[in-house]
Scaffold this motif. Structure first.
Motif, PDB file in Angstrom:
ATOM      1  N   LEU A   1       1.031  -1.459   0.056  1.00 27.95           N
ATOM      2  CA  LEU A   1      -0.172   0.208   0.088  1.00 27.95           C
ATOM      3  C   LEU A   1       0.997   1.412  -0.017  1.00 27.95           C
ATOM      4  O   LEU A   1       1.893   1.372   0.467  1.00 27.95           O
ATOM      5  CB  LEU A   1      -1.219  -0.106   0.896  1.00 27.95           C
ATOM      6  CG  LEU A   1      -1.542  -1.319   1.599  1.00 27.95           C
ATOM      7  CD1 LEU A   1      -2.488  -1.469   3.131  1.00 27.95           C
ATOM      8  CD2 LEU A   1      -2.980  -1.073   0.496  1.00 27.95           C
ATOM      9  N   PRO A   2       0.262   2.296  -0.226  1.00 30.09           N
ATOM     10  CA  PRO A   2       1.011   3.939  -0.233  1.00 30.09           C
ATOM     11  C   PRO A   2       1.888   4.179   1.169  1.00 30.09           C
ATOM     12  O   PRO A   2       0.926   3.890   2.040  1.00 30.09           O
ATOM     13  CB  PRO A   2      -0.035   4.955  -0.504  1.00 30.09           C
ATOM     14  CG  PRO A   2      -0.750   4.031  -1.175  1.00 30.09           C
ATOM     15  CD  PRO A   2      -1.085   2.641  -0.826  1.00 30.09           C
ATOM     16  N   GLY A   3       3.001   4.399   1.470  1.00 29.78           N
ATOM     17  CA  GLY A   3       3.658   4.452   2.819  1.00 29.78           C
ATOM     18  C   GLY A   3       2.443   5.226   3.092  1.00 29.78           C
ATOM     19  O   GLY A   3       1.893   6.564   2.427  1.00 29.78           O
ATOM     20  N   GLY A   4       2.482   5.273   4.226  1.00 26.29           N
ATOM     21  CA  GLY A   4       1.956   5.683   5.773  1.00 26.29           C
ATOM     22  C   GLY A   4       0.455   5.274   5.899  1.00 26.29           C
ATOM     23  O   GLY A   4      -0.200   5.694   6.733  1.00 26.29           O
ATOM     24  N   THR A   5      -0.225   4.413   5.027  1.00 24.55           N
ATOM     25  CA  THR A   5      -1.871   3.520   4.623  1.00 24.55           C
ATOM     26  C   THR A   5      -1.631   3.303   5.948  1.00 24.55           C
ATOM     27  O   THR A   5      -2.743   3.541   6.439  1.00 24.55           O
ATOM     28  CB  THR A   5      -2.102   3.165   3.858  1.00 24.55           C
ATOM     29  OG1 THR A   5      -1.389   4.113   2.419  1.00 24.55           O
ATOM     30  CG2 THR A   5      -3.485   2.651   3.426  1.00 24.55           C
ATOM     31  N   ALA A   6      -0.772   2.262   6.847  1.00 25.23           N
ATOM     32  CA  ALA A   6      -0.823   1.597   7.954  1.00 25.23           C
ATOM     33  C   ALA A   6      -1.186   2.315   9.270  1.00 25.23           C
ATOM     34  O   ALA A   6      -2.262   2.295   9.882  1.00 25.23           O
ATOM     35  CB  ALA A   6       0.465   0.931   8.505  1.00 25.23           C
ATOM     36  N   ALA A   7       0.156   3.585   8.892  1.00 24.94           N
ATOM     37  CA  ALA A   7      -0.743   4.274  10.410  1.00 24.94           C
ATOM     38  C   ALA A   7      -1.370   5.254  10.325  1.00 24.94           C
ATOM     39  O   ALA A   7      -1.730   5.273  10.852  1.00 24.94           O
ATOM     40  CB  ALA A   7       0.811   5.304  10.140  1.00 24.94           C
ATOM     41  N   ARG A   8      -2.183   5.785   8.652  1.00 22.57           N
ATOM     42  CA  ARG A   8      -2.944   6.673   8.730  1.00 22.57           C
ATOM     43  C   ARG A   8      -4.382   5.976   8.890  1.00 22.57           C
ATOM     44  O   ARG A   8      -5.246   6.670   9.793  1.00 22.57           O
ATOM     45  CB  ARG A   8      -3.282   6.864   7.534  1.00 22.57           C
ATOM     46  CG  ARG A   8      -4.467   7.509   7.109  1.00 22.57           C
ATOM     47  CD  ARG A   8      -4.336   7.877   5.805  1.00 22.57           C
ATOM     48  NE  ARG A   8      -3.529   7.153   4.131  1.00 22.57           N
ATOM     49  CZ  ARG A   8      -5.492   6.289   3.544  1.00 22.57           C
ATOM     50  NH1 ARG A   8      -6.521   7.090   4.106  1.00 22.57           N
ATOM     51  NH2 ARG A   8      -5.378   5.520   3.420  1.00 22.57           N
ATOM     52  N   LEU A   9      -4.194   4.568   8.834  1.00 23.34           N
ATOM     53  CA  LEU A   9      -5.550   3.930   9.286  1.00 23.34           C
ATOM     54  C   LEU A   9      -5.590   2.961  10.393  1.00 23.34           C
ATOM     55  O   LEU A   9      -6.794   1.952  10.920  1.00 23.34           O
ATOM     56  CB  LEU A   9      -5.952   2.658   8.374  1.00 23.34           C
ATOM     57  CG  LEU A   9      -6.158   3.453   6.711  1.00 23.34           C
ATOM     58  CD1 LEU A   9      -6.375   2.090   5.975  1.00 23.34           C
ATOM     59  CD2 LEU A   9      -7.482   4.366   6.664  1.00 23.34           C
ATOM     60  N   GLY A  10      -4.305   3.260  11.169  1.00 26.10           N
ATOM     61  CA  GLY A  10      -4.252   2.398  12.619  1.00 26.10           C
ATOM     62  C   GLY A  10      -4.383   1.395  12.403  1.00 26.10           C
ATOM     63  O   GLY A  10      -4.838   0.072  13.742  1.00 26.10           O
ATOM     64  N   MET A  11      -3.843  -0.124  10.924  1.00 25.34           N
ATOM     65  CA  MET A  11      -3.511  -1.127  11.351  1.00 25.34           C
ATOM     66  C   MET A  11      -2.950  -2.247  12.030  1.00 25.34           C
ATOM     67  O   MET A  11      -1.724  -1.011  12.425  1.00 25.34           O
ATOM     68  CB  MET A  11      -3.387  -1.221   9.413  1.00 25.34           C
ATOM     69  CG  MET A  11      -4.102  -0.684   8.459  1.00 25.34           C
ATOM     70  SD  MET A  11      -3.353  -1.684   6.369  1.00 25.34           S
ATOM     71  CE  MET A  11      -3.423  -2.615   6.845  1.00 25.34           C
ATOM     72  N   ARG A  12      -2.794  -2.983  12.212  1.00 27.69           N
ATOM     73  CA  ARG A  12      -2.274  -3.052  13.483  1.00 27.69           C
ATOM     74  C   ARG A  12      -2.293  -4.886  13.140  1.00 27.69           C
ATOM     75  O   ARG A  12      -3.320  -5.445  12.366  1.00 27.69           O
ATOM     76  CB  ARG A  12      -2.275  -3.526  14.381  1.00 27.69           C
ATOM     77  CG  ARG A  12      -4.184  -3.612  15.250  1.00 27.69           C
ATOM     78  CD  ARG A  12      -4.140  -2.768  16.323  1.00 27.69           C
ATOM     79  NE  ARG A  12      -5.512  -3.092  17.221  1.00 27.69           N
ATOM     80  CZ  ARG A  12      -6.600  -2.867  17.001  1.00 27.69           C
ATOM     81  NH1 ARG A  12      -6.332  -1.589  16.203  1.00 27.69           N
ATOM     82  NH2 ARG A  12      -7.601  -2.879  18.078  1.00 27.69           N
ATOM     83  N   THR A  13      -1.143  -6.142  13.483  1.00 26.52           N
ATOM     84  CA  THR A  13      -1.028  -7.167  13.767  1.00 26.52           C
ATOM     85  C   THR A  13      -2.170  -8.030  13.834  1.00 26.52           C
ATOM     86  O   THR A  13      -2.748  -6.943  14.769  1.00 26.52           O
ATOM     87  CB  THR A  13       0.302  -7.508  14.240  1.00 26.52           C
ATOM     88  OG1 THR A  13      -0.244  -7.390  15.221  1.00 26.52           O
ATOM     89  CG2 THR A  13       1.151  -7.629  13.506  1.00 26.52           C
ATOM     90  N   GLY A  14      -3.228  -8.814  13.258  1.00 29.02           N
ATOM     91  CA  GLY A  14      -3.939  -8.917  14.015  1.00 29.02           C
ATOM     92  C   GLY A  14      -5.727  -9.251  13.228  1.00 29.02           C
ATOM     93  O   GLY A  14      -7.025  -9.654  12.842  1.00 29.02           O
ATOM     94  N   ASP A  15      -5.715  -7.487  12.553  1.00 28.25           N
ATOM     95  CA  ASP A  15      -6.408  -7.094  11.093  1.00 28.25           C
ATOM     96  C   ASP A  15      -6.553  -8.538  10.463  1.00 28.25           C
ATOM     97  O   ASP A  15      -6.611  -9.071  10.096  1.00 28.25           O
ATOM     98  CB  ASP A  15      -6.440  -5.953  10.930  1.00 28.25           C
ATOM     99  CG  ASP A  15      -6.286  -4.556  11.652  1.00 28.25           C
ATOM    100  OD1 ASP A  15      -6.338  -5.198  12.971  1.00 28.25           O
ATOM    101  OD2 ASP A  15      -5.579  -3.139  11.220  1.00 28.25           O
ATOM    102  N   ILE A  16      -7.979  -8.144   9.699  1.00 29.35           N
ATOM    103  CA  ILE A  16      -8.263  -9.665   8.775  1.00 29.35           C
ATOM    104  C   ILE A  16      -8.112  -8.347   7.227  1.00 29.35           C
ATOM    105  O   ILE A  16      -9.359  -7.319   6.852  1.00 29.35           O
ATOM    106  CB  ILE A  16      -9.809  -9.888   9.030  1.00 29.35           C
ATOM    107  CG1 ILE A  16      -9.432 -10.647  10.484  1.00 29.35           C
ATOM    108  CG2 ILE A  16     -10.401 -10.473   7.749  1.00 29.35           C
ATOM    109  CD1 ILE A  16      -8.862 -11.343  10.898  1.00 29.35           C
ATOM    110  N   VAL A  17      -7.818  -9.448   6.468  1.00 30.44           N
ATOM    111  CA  VAL A  17      -7.682  -8.971   4.644  1.00 30.44           C
ATOM    112  C   VAL A  17      -8.942  -9.934   4.627  1.00 30.44           C
ATOM    113  O   VAL A  17      -8.456 -11.134   4.380  1.00 30.44           O
ATOM    114  CB  VAL A  17      -6.793  -9.059   4.495  1.00 30.44           C
ATOM    115  CG1 VAL A  17      -6.656  -8.925   3.074  1.00 30.44           C
ATOM    116  CG2 VAL A  17      -5.199  -8.610   5.358  1.00 30.44           C
TER     117      VAL A  17
END
Length: 151
Positions: free
Chosen positions: A124-140
């Motif tokens: 994903l574009p850099g910064g997306t995980a932080a912007r969305l608050g993604m973390r391990t355990g989330d479901i794709v």
């Protein structure tokens, strides 16, 4: 000497003609706080996975590339000839996020990834995980994990 570094091709200059465009499909990332939809390009073959997002200068905030290895295996990624920072989401066969690399450095030859096996990697574009608050355990959610919300 570093045997890994000896196998590397020299870095290439930016050449948008070498960027690939692949088939797309919808993907959803779910956590307790959010559900976010993306359109992802599917890198299903070894050649497609090798090229990945190389030679691109932009990736829209709601876009990404999903690398499917078809079975769980140890996987590490690098950023050779990749000109934009990326977040890398390493995903188990169940669709569960196992590991996240945030803002991988463009052109870095350092392999990054988890110690446990994964079936897929979502870039994903850099910064997306932080912007969305993604973390391990989330479901794709996607067809490759058999957990898509599509009928």
């Amino acid at each position: 000497p570093d045997v890994f570094a000896q196998r590397l091709r020299p870095h290439e200059p930016l050449d948008p003609a070498k960027a690939q465009t692949l088939t797309t499909s919808p993907l959803i990332i779910e956590s307790r706080e959010f559900s976010h939809e993306f359109t992802v390009e599917l890198a299903n073959t070894e050649t497609q996975r090798t090229i990945g997002l190389m030679h691109r200068t932009f990736l829209a905030p709601d876009r990404g590339m999903l690398f499917d290895f078809h079975t769980e295996r140890p996987e590490r990624f690098w950023m050779r000839n990749t000109f934009i920072p990326l977040d890398m989401v390493f995903i188990r066969a169940t669709g569960k996020v196992a590991y996240i690399v945030q803002n991988a450095v463009p052109h870095s030859d350092k392999p990054v990834g988890p110690s446990q096996p994964v079936q897929a990697v979502l870039e994903l574009p850099g910064g997306t995980a932080a912007r969305l608050g993604m973390r391990t355990g989330d479901i794709v959610r996607h067809d490759i994990f058999g957990n898509s919300l599509n009928p």
